[in-house]
Design a protein around this motif. Structure first.
Motif, PDB file in Angstrom:
ATOM      1  N   PHE A  60       0.914  -1.392  -0.028  1.00 56.29           N
ATOM      2  CA  PHE A  60      -0.074  -0.052  -0.130  1.00 56.29           C
ATOM      3  C   PHE A  60       0.883   1.142   0.051  1.00 56.29           C
ATOM      4  O   PHE A  60       1.902   1.258   0.729  1.00 56.29           O
ATOM      5  N   VAL A  61       0.553   2.271  -0.524  1.00 54.30           N
ATOM      6  CA  VAL A  61       1.143   3.605  -0.720  1.00 54.30           C
ATOM      7  C   VAL A  61       0.377   4.711  -0.298  1.00 54.30           C
ATOM      8  O   VAL A  61      -0.719   4.508  -0.526  1.00 54.30           O
ATOM      9  N   THR A  62       0.845   5.459   0.475  1.00 55.55           N
ATOM     10  CA  THR A  62       0.082   6.949   0.725  1.00 55.55           C
ATOM     11  C   THR A  62       0.576   8.031  -0.073  1.00 55.55           C
ATOM     12  O   THR A  62       1.863   8.067  -0.281  1.00 55.55           O
ATOM     13  N   ALA A  63      -0.272   8.595  -0.731  1.00 54.86           N
ATOM     14  CA  ALA A  63       0.113   9.801  -1.573  1.00 54.86           C
ATOM     15  C   ALA A  63      -0.605  11.119  -1.184  1.00 54.86           C
ATOM     16  O   ALA A  63      -1.555  11.022  -0.657  1.00 54.86           O
ATOM     17  N   ASP A  64       0.263  12.081  -1.587  1.00 58.16           N
ATOM     18  CA  ASP A  64      -0.591  13.525  -0.989  1.00 58.16           C
ATOM     19  C   ASP A  64      -1.619  13.784  -2.409  1.00 58.16           C
ATOM     20  O   ASP A  64      -1.427  13.235  -3.246  1.00 58.16           O
ATOM     21  N   SER A  65      -2.074  14.721  -2.398  1.00 57.68           N
ATOM     22  CA  SER A  65      -3.077  15.353  -3.337  1.00 57.68           C
ATOM     23  C   SER A  65      -2.513  15.665  -4.688  1.00 57.68           C
ATOM     24  O   SER A  65      -3.026  15.569  -5.742  1.00 57.68           O
ATOM     25  N   ASP A  66      -1.262  15.995  -4.673  1.00 58.58           N
ATOM     26  CA  ASP A  66      -0.211  15.850  -5.960  1.00 58.58           C
ATOM     27  C   ASP A  66      -0.108  14.542  -6.407  1.00 58.58           C
ATOM     28  O   ASP A  66       0.580  14.377  -7.502  1.00 58.58           O
ATOM     29  N   GLY A  67      -0.323  13.439  -5.738  1.00 56.12           N
ATOM     30  CA  GLY A  67       0.114  12.286  -6.213  1.00 56.12           C
ATOM     31  C   GLY A  67       1.642  11.776  -5.997  1.00 56.12           C
ATOM     32  O   GLY A  67       2.165  10.758  -6.209  1.00 56.12           O
ATOM     33  N   THR A  68       2.310  12.522  -4.898  1.00 55.30           N
ATOM     34  CA  THR A  68       3.583  12.007  -4.445  1.00 55.30           C
ATOM     35  C   THR A  68       3.410  11.163  -3.180  1.00 55.30           C
ATOM     36  O   THR A  68       2.587  11.253  -2.300  1.00 55.30           O
ATOM     37  N   VAL A  69       4.220  10.215  -3.763  1.00 56.60           N
ATOM     38  CA  VAL A  69       4.366   8.804  -2.731  1.00 56.60           C
ATOM     39  C   VAL A  69       5.041   9.481  -1.425  1.00 56.60           C
ATOM     40  O   VAL A  69       6.082   9.806  -1.485  1.00 56.60           O
ATOM     41  N   LEU A  70       4.200   9.256  -0.204  1.00 59.68           N
ATOM     42  CA  LEU A  70       4.753   9.849   1.076  1.00 59.68           C
ATOM     43  C   LEU A  70       5.158   8.482   2.134  1.00 59.68           C
ATOM     44  O   LEU A  70       5.900   8.773   3.014  1.00 59.68           O
ATOM     45  N   GLY A  71       4.600   7.365   1.586  1.00 56.50           N
ATOM     46  CA  GLY A  71       4.942   6.450   2.460  1.00 56.50           C
ATOM     47  C   GLY A  71       4.449   4.786   1.722  1.00 56.50           C
ATOM     48  O   GLY A  71       3.685   5.157   0.852  1.00 56.50           O
ATOM     49  N   TYR A  72       4.751   3.845   2.479  1.00 55.61           N
ATOM     50  CA  TYR A  72       4.244   2.540   1.998  1.00 55.61           C
ATOM     51  C   TYR A  72       4.385   1.666   3.188  1.00 55.61           C
ATOM     52  O   TYR A  72       5.059   1.846   4.169  1.00 55.61           O
ATOM     53  N   ALA A  73       3.552   0.540   3.082  1.00 62.38           N
ATOM     54  CA  ALA A  73       3.368  -0.590   3.567  1.00 62.38           C
ATOM     55  C   ALA A  73       3.691  -1.914   2.928  1.00 62.38           C
ATOM     56  O   ALA A  73       2.631  -2.130   2.159  1.00 62.38           O
TER      57      ALA A  73
END
Length: 159
Positions: A60-73
């Motif tokens: 799983f990835v977490t992305a901000d409103s711009d689509g930039t990946v901020l984290g993963y699991a």
């Protein structure tokens, strides 16, 4: 909490995941240079492609409103139904969790972890497990804050 999207990773995310894998490895290399090689990663891009294709190993990835990946699991679904000594349960093991060093303290990791918990519940998992390195006390404190507790110890004697 910032506006976040949490979703299954895809091959387009591999460059961002690789960047985060470097960050994780370097934290570990700083804490345990006898075990980890600075500048390396746990997986190669080719290995990531294989993991992304494996339904039992969701990332799983977490992305901000711009689509930039901020984290993963990185997760692994472990089915113990065929075990001779364990209860027939399903565990979701978090193989690796990382939040970009520039996004830490903004609840990105908490949102990502909650998503993993929800995913595990939806699949009828009995528990969620992970390992944390003693040389990374910030991670240990973060996991404790989320409500995780020790269920086994990994021990060593350096020779």
């Amino acid at each position: 909490m910032p506006d976040l999207e949490i979703r299954r990773a895809n091959t387009d995310d591999i460059p961002a995941i690789m960047k985060l894998l470097h960050q994780v490895n370097d934290v570990h290399a700083e804490g345990r240079p006898d075990l980890f090689i600075e500048g390396k990663t746990k997986y190669t891009p080719e290995e990531l492609e294989q993991i992304l294709a494996d339904g039992a190993r969701p990332i799983f990835v977490t992305a901000d409103s711009d689509g930039t990946v901020l984290g993963y699991a990185f997760c692994v679904i472990e089915d113990h139904a065929g075990s001779t000594n364990l209860q027939p349960i399903t565990t979701l093991y978090i193989d690796d969790l990382c939040v970009d060093e520039n996004a830490r303290g903004k609840h990105v990791g908490t949102a990502l972890y909650q998503h993993v918990i929800d995913y595990a519940r939806e699949r009828g998992c009995h528990n969620v497990t992970l390992n944390a390195w003693a040389a990374n006390p910030k991670a240990v404190k973060f996991y404790e804050h989320l409500g995780l507790s020790v269920y086994k110890y990994g021990m060593e004697q350096i020779l």
